[in-house]
Design a protein around this motif. Structure first.
Motif, short mmCIF file in Angstrom:
data_model
loop_
_atom_site.label_atom_id
_atom_site.label_comp_id
_atom_site.label_asym_id
_atom_site.label_seq_id
_atom_site.Cartn_x
_atom_site.Cartn_y
_atom_site.Cartn_z
N GLY A 163 0.71 -1.13 -0.13
CA GLY A 163 -0.15 0.07 0.08
C GLY A 163 0.89 1.44 -0.01
O GLY A 163 2.11 1.20 -0.18
N ILE A 181 -2.81 8.35 1.74
CA ILE A 181 -3.14 6.91 1.86
C ILE A 181 -3.97 6.46 0.54
O ILE A 181 -3.70 5.43 0.17
CB ILE A 181 -3.64 6.69 3.16
CG1 ILE A 181 -3.06 7.07 4.42
CG2 ILE A 181 -4.56 5.31 3.21
CD1 ILE A 181 -1.89 6.09 4.38
N HIS A 184 -2.67 4.58 -4.05
CA HIS A 184 -2.04 3.14 -4.11
C HIS A 184 -1.17 2.75 -5.24
O HIS A 184 -1.35 3.37 -6.32
CB HIS A 184 -3.07 2.16 -4.27
CG HIS A 184 -2.73 0.80 -3.86
ND1 HIS A 184 -2.22 -0.06 -4.67
CD2 HIS A 184 -3.10 0.20 -2.82
CE1 HIS A 184 -1.89 -1.38 -4.17
NE2 HIS A 184 -2.53 -1.13 -2.98
N SER A 198 -3.18 0.01 2.92
CA SER A 198 -2.00 0.58 3.80
C SER A 198 -1.93 0.13 5.37
O SER A 198 -0.91 -0.04 5.77
CB SER A 198 -2.14 2.15 3.84
OG SER A 198 -1.78 2.42 2.59
#
Ligand code: NDP
Ligand code: MG
Length: 376
Positions: A163, A181, A184, A198
């Motif tokens: 991730g 986050i 990807h 993640s």
């Protein structure tokens, strides 16, 4: 006339999402499949586009797209269209409920909603057996193992990309923002699963999913990082042979396989292996603490209440994180606290209703916990 009889009727639950729209792409390229109905949440524009494009008459949603026939719920839709294949691609516990309903009506489930096996694996498998419904995994790692599967397996390995946090110095991870986050490195997916990649809660789900699908004990399921997501799964056979399933990270390939199995009718250009990193490496404990917490828990005891709590708390925590209410590290806190609470309740699950009740209990605890954290 004859040709028509061989056309497979498909319903896509969660048609406007990442898996849903890729299923639409695949079906447009395949002969012998017709999407007869869809469900979606709130993305009317996308739903309208899909329905016009594939000439679909039936749908389930709270929203009115302005044409076709709208049903109040999935059950009514499935009763009307009598599908051959239902693609289950609604995330979270809503997806669990939808999969349980789909099992009553489909001959085959193309299963993307991994939460169904995490929260209700034994019930899903029991109904599938009783009703003679095939469950074909869509998740790329499980599709890989499904394709490699044979009786003399010693162990299996599924890969993770690591991730968005995989190269971030450890001291910065706790405070990463949703925009960090959601980037990807290898797959383009919906919000929840991207965050779950993640924390590697996604991989924890997939370990449980593999355990349910292939009836393997947890100590026979390994996880390693493959940065390019080119290697999806590996099986180790008793005689020392290792079979590796690889291919470019493109969900349309396992989606197509789940639709056309046991045939391969989808065409996608063969990838150049030199473009991809084939190395495998260990998962770092300090980088993915929630993943290791869950793995340790699974090895101690594998029972449904904590698995339901894991999903319920993670679902709310990920939403709270994406809404800016809690930090990235906060996801771990919410999940661990909720699991500990559910664990202390000594819940025994004997029916699917118990699964629903436990989800509600875990969600109400997690919700209050998040609200308390936000007020702090
Ligand atoms: P998305 O968030 O992209 O899409 C979710 C879909 O579900 C949307 O169509 C959404 O509708 C719909 N939806 C949400 N709530 C409801 C509801 N109550 N009733 C009907 N439809 C609803 O998710 P993904 O496609 O990424 O993931 C779907 C599932 O597949 C998840 O379980 C995920 O873990 C799994 N999966 C996904 C992979 C991927 O590559 N994306 C890979 C492997 C597994 P709307 O947008 O209109 O609100
Ligand atoms: Mg996967």
């Amino acid at each position: 006339m004859e040709e028509k009889a061989t056309i497979k009727k498909v319903v896509i639950l969660g048609a406007t999402g990442s898996i849903g729209t890729q299923t639409v792409d695949v079906i447009k390229q395949l002969e012998g499949f017709k999407v007869v109905g869809i469900s979606f949440g709130s993305n009317i524009e996308q739903a309208r586009k899909i329905m016009e494009d594939l000439k679909i008459d039936y749908y389930v949603s709270n929203k009115d797209v302005g044409f076709g026939k709208r049903f109040e719920n999935t059950q009514q839709l499935l009763e009307e269209v009598v599908p051959d294949i239902v693609v289950c691609a609604i995330p979270g516990f809503e997806g669990v409920k939808a999969t349980i309903i789909a099992l009553q009506y489909a001959k085959r489930i193309a299963l993307a909603t991994k939460e169904a096996l995490v929260c209700a694996g034994p019930f899903v498998k029991k109904v599938a057996k009783e009703k003679d419904v095939e469950i074909i995994p869509v998740d790329s790692e499980h599709s890989a193992i499904f394709q490699l599967y044979e009786p003399h397996i010693e162990k299996i390995l599924i890969t993770a990309s690591g991730g968005a946090v995989r190269d971030v110095p450890l001291k910065y991870i706790a405070d990463l923002k949703p925009s960090d986050i959601l980037k990807h490195p290898t797959w383009s997916m919906g919000g929840r699963i991207t965050v779950d990649s993640s924390t590697m809660v996604n991989k924890l789900f997939e370990v449980i999913e593999a355990h349910e699908l292939f009836d393997l004990d947890y100590d026979r399921i390994e996880v390693k990082i493959n940065r390019s997501s080119f290697i999806h799964g590996i099986v180790f056979l008793k005689d020392g042979v290792i079979k590796i399933h690889a291919g470019k990270p493109d969900m349309r390939i396992p989606i197509a396989y789940a639709l056309t199995y046991p045939e391969r009718k989808y065409h996608s250009p063969v990838a150049d292996v030199l473009e991809f990193d084939l190395q495998l490496s260990d998962v770092e404990r300090e980088r993915y603490p929630l993943f290791f917490y869950g793995l340790d828990m699974l090895k101690r005891k594998d029972d449904l209440p904590w698995r339901i709590a894991l999903n319920a708390a993670d679902e709310l925590a990920v939403n709270a994180f994406l809404d800016g209410k809690i930090s990235f590290k906060g996801i771990e806190t919410v999940v661990r606290e909720t699991i500990e609470y559910i664990d202390s309740q000594n819940i025994i699950i004997t029916s699917i209703e118990d699964v629903y009740k436990t989800d509600e209990l875990a969600k109400s605890y997690a919700k209050e916990f998040i609200e308390r954290e936000v007020r702090k």
